[in-house]
Design an enzyme around this catalytic site. Structure first.
Site, short mmCIF file in Angstrom:
data_model
loop_
_atom_site.label_atom_id
_atom_site.label_comp_id
_atom_site.label_asym_id
_atom_site.label_seq_id
_atom_site.Cartn_x
_atom_site.Cartn_y
_atom_site.Cartn_z
N LYS A 2 -42.98 37.39 58.74
CA LYS A 2 -43.83 37.75 59.89
C LYS A 2 -42.97 37.75 61.15
O LYS A 2 -42.10 36.89 61.31
CB LYS A 2 -44.96 36.72 60.00
CG LYS A 2 -46.03 37.06 61.03
CD LYS A 2 -47.14 36.01 61.01
CE LYS A 2 -48.25 36.32 61.99
NZ LYS A 2 -49.35 35.33 61.92
N SER B 72 -54.87 32.81 59.72
CA SER B 72 -54.06 34.03 59.75
C SER B 72 -53.24 34.32 58.50
O SER B 72 -52.67 35.40 58.37
CB SER B 72 -53.12 34.00 60.97
OG SER B 72 -53.83 34.32 62.13
N SER C 188 -53.86 37.28 61.46
CA SER C 188 -52.84 38.05 62.14
C SER C 188 -51.63 38.42 61.26
O SER C 188 -50.88 39.31 61.62
CB SER C 188 -52.33 37.26 63.35
OG SER C 188 -51.74 36.04 62.94
#
Lengths: 476, 481
Positions: free
Chosen positions: A77, A176, A152
């Protein structure tokens, strides 16, 4: 690649059945073929990955042990720093920010032979649950491109689902990792707070942030967790934990475990197919010797409110460093220092981030601190006490991950509703507990559904065992 | 001005940089005076993803100061974030202790004209220092040096217990010595390792309640502090007498103009949005640390004073001067250890050493001379190897450059000449060449002898043993009397 687990792949690499470079090439080809459509990555690490593949292969061929993730392509990420690669956090603010050092988890992955393939798309500064607030465009769901992957950590989920990598790291502040895992039919784990070092993870809400592994199987996730976990002298909130071999206990079953299901979670707005999945999961656990009972967890809506107050407050302070002075975006349009700050802020951050920072500054401001921030901390304490009581009696708590099984990219969901959708996931962050999302069942359109298993702090072993069982019985 | 209708109440906020080897939240060096941004890392430059890790030595130092100032030391204290935007503050928040400081409720006794007085210490907390901005007005740019960012600070907050500037100065001098003796800071106001803000208010003598206070910043010497206090008290009394009210504001002292200016009014006061620092766990001061602090407590000034006077037998005046600076006591004691002539050593320290320090505007820590060379030097002087004039030259050289005095004297041919025959010859030459002075002496003008001695020394290039010169000269002069 799509049917191979990480463990099998590592074995095949060791035995010479698979050449590391071929595996990496396969990922890169998939990225080149599909990522124009899916937009899972913000930046790629192609040359380095191939170079590293060759070096690892040479070491392996020379008879060296290259680690338990030897040769495995991993996506990261884009809020976790990898030295020499850009770390944008999905924001214009850090569009050209080159990471000057690597996060502890990256060092651990690399020490164990993993190959970083690229940095994945995300909601700006991890604020969101759609990956739509990214400055770098939206990401598509690997199961159905009309849907969002969730967020996210949406890019980290899509990258696995489209075989652009084998496992990935996300970060979970309020769900997330778990929510995109649920939307994309993957396994996602938020470890106990302090289990994985946060050093090198760009902070959103320091009290809740945890880096978590995502993968196609419970085994892949357990293996990755084993690599990235551990106390770190660079993170004072990381905690002592014993080295564990989660893989060896995965198939131990759930016999004798006590499982609670919170009554309050079955709200009216919970989709029927999800309700059904949770009930079916409970049955599977029961059939395998677990004792399942309904429990009351109290006023759950306060959990979401307390979560947003604390998270936004900490974010307002954590994101203050992005001011255009030292690195990152700086507005061209200013006459004074104050104007430079203001315009950099307005132009560098997206709307959702600005909204959360403003909310955070408000709840911390003099005169409001006591009635908002302090009160939220008290609510958090009460929720924790409530769950601690349940964990005296129960080993696990089973629940939905999301209220709906999918959101269309074209849907414009109001943000307060999106916040309230975090109902099932935020408690684990508020209390620091580990929680996993594991696919179980599908809705009528064939979209996957995830169920959540949460346990007390450092009970990853039990959670993984239960998730492993559900995974085996999924689709029966 | 009729000051006597009013009295003042003064409280201090004192920032002290701790002399730990590394910064408070990272492993960067705290060394002063390096090239800009050499002592920096992701943590102290506010890079994304970096996290603070507390330096235990800073905790120990802060607790030791609290102990010396009779504070309650909190077993558990916490860090908080103070949020404000400024480029010298890399994270745009400062990690400090707002809600639960490490030390509370202490006091320090001072001597005032009315006798002894306790000044209350409200709290001592730990925090991180900011970087430094360097402005180039010509090019209209600013640069930032983060070397100082993250250097550990303690802030000592006193109660408003001072009644005048003399009490403040007395307190600060005593505090500075305590901290220097603890060796936790060098406390230099001019280098910023000690920074004092003065909170001052005035009120009518009969009035019970404290007046509205102002805060004075930019005080770079004890003299500036004293001047600023007198000036601000007069200013406030003047305002009140004219029927005005005092604004709660922050003022900046200009020591050249001898007046202060408003820096920040009450309306501009910032809201720092304090909240608990989530990246750091609670700070524990355990029994082991407290015990260690107790055991390693140094001899403070009055104890050293007594020791010097009673055991080392040096005069009270000398003892007081030497103990005024911790580094001076170290130099003194270390030298005494090698050369057991305390009085001779203290003579050089209070005489020549102090003279050079004043001339160079140095502190004792700037002295280059090592105890080993100093001891060697004292022995050389007392053995008559060099005369007192040469000794002064050698001392200054050694003081500034730590030269080896034996070697230096040897290489520069500065050894005292005690060769009687040779000096006798010079004496005779001088007597022959200076008939007038000889006549003057014989006529009873004793002063003339001084001139003649000077002439002998000159001819002997300053190296003749002055005692011998005197003896031989008198001997020669008396011969013909």
């Amino acid at each position: 690649m799509n049917r191979r687990t990480v463990l099998e792949t590592v074995k095949d690499i060791k035995s010479g059945k698979i050449r590391i470079k071929d595996l990496i090439q396969e990922c890169i080809e998939n990225i080149e073929k599909k990522d124009n459509t899916y937009n899972a990555f913000i930046s790629l690490n192609k040359e380095n990955a191939i170079d590293r593949a060759e070096k690892l292969q040479a070491r392996l061929d020379a008879g060296e042990d290259i680690g338990i993730l030897g040769g495995i392509p991993v996506a990261i990420k884009d809020n976790i720093l990898v030295e020499g690669l850009k770390t944008t956090c999905g924001s214009k603010m850090l569009e050209n920010y080159m990471a000057p050092y690597s996060a502890t988890v990256i060092n651990k992955l690399e020490e164990n032979g993993a190959i970083i393939i690229g940095k994945t798309n995300m909601d700006e500064f991890a604020m969101g649950s759609t990956t739509k607030t990214s400055y770098y465009g939206e990401t598509k769901n690997p199961v159905n491109i009309e849907y969002i992957p969730g967020g996210s950590s949406g890019g980290s989920a899509t990258a696995i689902g489209t075989d652009m990598c084998m496992v990935s790291l996300g970060s979970d502040t309020g769900g997330s990792v778990r929510q995109p895992a649920a939307f994309c039919g993957l396994v996602g784990l938020k470890p106990t707070y302090g289990m994985v070092s946060r050093y090198g993870l760009v902070a959103y809400a320091s009290s809740f942030d945890q880096i978590g592994p995502m993968g196609k199987t419970v085994e892949d996730v357990a293996l990755t967790l084993q690599v990235i976990m551990g106390c770190d002298s660079k993170d004072s909130t990381s905690q002592f934990n014993l080295e564990k071999d989660y893989l060896s206990t995965l198939s131990k079953g759930v016999k004798g475990l006590k499982v609670g299901i919170p009554r309050e979670f079955f709200t009216e707005d919970l989709e029927d197919s999800i309700k059904e999945s949770v009930i079916n999961a409970a049955k599977v656990l029961e059939d395998n010797g677990a004792i399942v009972e309904e429990i009351n967890v109290g006023n759950t809506e306060y959990a979401v409110m307390a979560y947003y107050i604390i998270a936004c407050a900490q974010a307002s302070s954590n994101l203050a460093r992005f001011d255009g002075v030292k690195y990152g975006y700086r507005s061209m349009n200013y006459e004074s220092l104050g104007e430079m700050y203001d315009n950099t802020w307005k132009e560098g951050f997206g709307e959702e981030v600005r909204k959360r920072i403003s909310l955070g500054e408000y709840v911390l401001s003099s005169g409001f601190y006591e009635e908002h921030y302090l009160k939220a901390l008290k609510v958090r304490r009460l929720i924790w006490e409530e769950y601690e009581k349940h964990f005296e009696k129960y080993d696990l708590i089973l629940s939905p991950v999301t209220k709906v099984s999918g959101i269309k990219l074209s849907d414009d969901v109001d943000s307060v509703k999106l916040y309230m959708d975090d109902l099932y996931t935020v408690s684990a962050n508020l209390c620091g507990y580990p929680a996993i999302s594991v696919p179980f069942g599908k809705n009528e359109c064939g979209l996957p559904i995830g169920v959540q298993i949460m346990g007390k702090s450092f009970s990853e072993e039990t959670i993984l065992r239960a998730a492993f069982l559900l995974e085996q019985r999924n689709g029966d | 001005m009729r000051m006597n209708e009013y009295k003042m109440d003064i409280g201090l906020e004192i920032h002290i940089e701790l002399s730990t080897d590394t910064k408070i939240f990272c492993k960067c060096s705290t060394q002063f005076g390096c090239e800009p941004n050499v002592n920096t890392c992701p943590v102290c430059t506010g890079m994304p993803g970096a996290l603070p890790v507390l330096n235990k030595q800073a905790v120990r130092y802060a607790a030791a100061v609290g102990d010396a100032l009779n504070c309650k030391i909190n077993t558990i204290s916490k860090f908080d974030r103070k949020n404000y935007y400024y480029p010298d503050n890399p994270q745009n928040y400062q990690i400090t202790q707002f809600y639960t400081p490490i030390c509370e409720n202490g006091y320090l006794e001072i001597d005032t004209i009315d006798g002894k007085k306790n000044i209350g210490i409200r709290e001592i907390h730990m925090e991180e220092d900011a970087g430094k901005l360097l402005h180039n007005d010509l090019k209209n740019v600013s640069f930032i040096d983060y070397n100082r960012a993250g250097v550990p600070l303690i802030e000592i907050v006193t109660m408003p217990d001072f009644s005048n500037g003399d009490e403040v100065t007395c307190f600060l001098e005593k505090l500075r010595l305590i901290i220097q003796y603890l060796q936790v800071s060098d406390c230099k106001l001019n280098e910023g390792s000690m920074r004092v803000d003065v909170n001052l208010s005035v009120r009518k003598k009969e009035c019970e309640e404290l007046g509205t206070r102002t805060e004075m910043k930019n005080l770079n010497s004890f003299r500036a502090i004293k001047r600023a206090i007198d000036n601000e008290a007069s200013r406030q009394i003047e305002v009140l007498k004219n029927g005005g009210i005092i604004d709660m504001e922050t003022r900046r002292w200009d020591d050249l103009k001898e007046e202060s200016f408003v820096m920040r009014s009450k309306e501009e006061a910032k809201d720092y949005r304090y909240f608990p620092e989530p990246d750091l766990p609670m700070v524990y001061v355990d029994d082991a640390m407290l015990k260690d602090i107790e055991l390693s407590k140094p001899q403070f000034r009055h104890e050293k004073n007594d020791y010097y006077i009673n055991e080392l037998k040096i005069p009270e005046y000398d003892a007081k001067l030497i103990t005024l600076d911790y580094d001076m006591t170290v130099l003194f004691e270390e030298t005494v250890k090698i050369c057991d002539k305390p009085k001779n050593i203290s003579n050089w320290l209070i005489g020549e050493a102090n003279r050079i320090l004043k001339e160079k505007e140095w502190d004792a820590c700037d002295i280059k001379m090592s105890p080993k060379n100093f001891a060697m030097f004292v022995n050389m002087v007392s053995e008559g190897i060099i005369n007192s004039n040469v000794a002064k030259v050698v001392f200054e050289k050694m003081f500034l450059e730590d030269i080896n005095p034996e070697k230096y004297v040897e290489e520069n041919g500065l050894k005292q000449n005690s060769d009687g025959e040779m000096i006798k010859k010079i004496v005779q030459d001088v007597i022959n060449d200076n008939e007038q002075s000889v006549r003057d002496y014989k006529a009873g003008k004793d002063k003339a002898i001084g001139y003649l001695v000077g002439q002998v020394m000159k001819k002997a290039a300053g190296k003749a043993n002055p005692k011998l010169v005197n003896e031989l000269l008198l001997e020669e002069l008396r011969k013909d009397m």
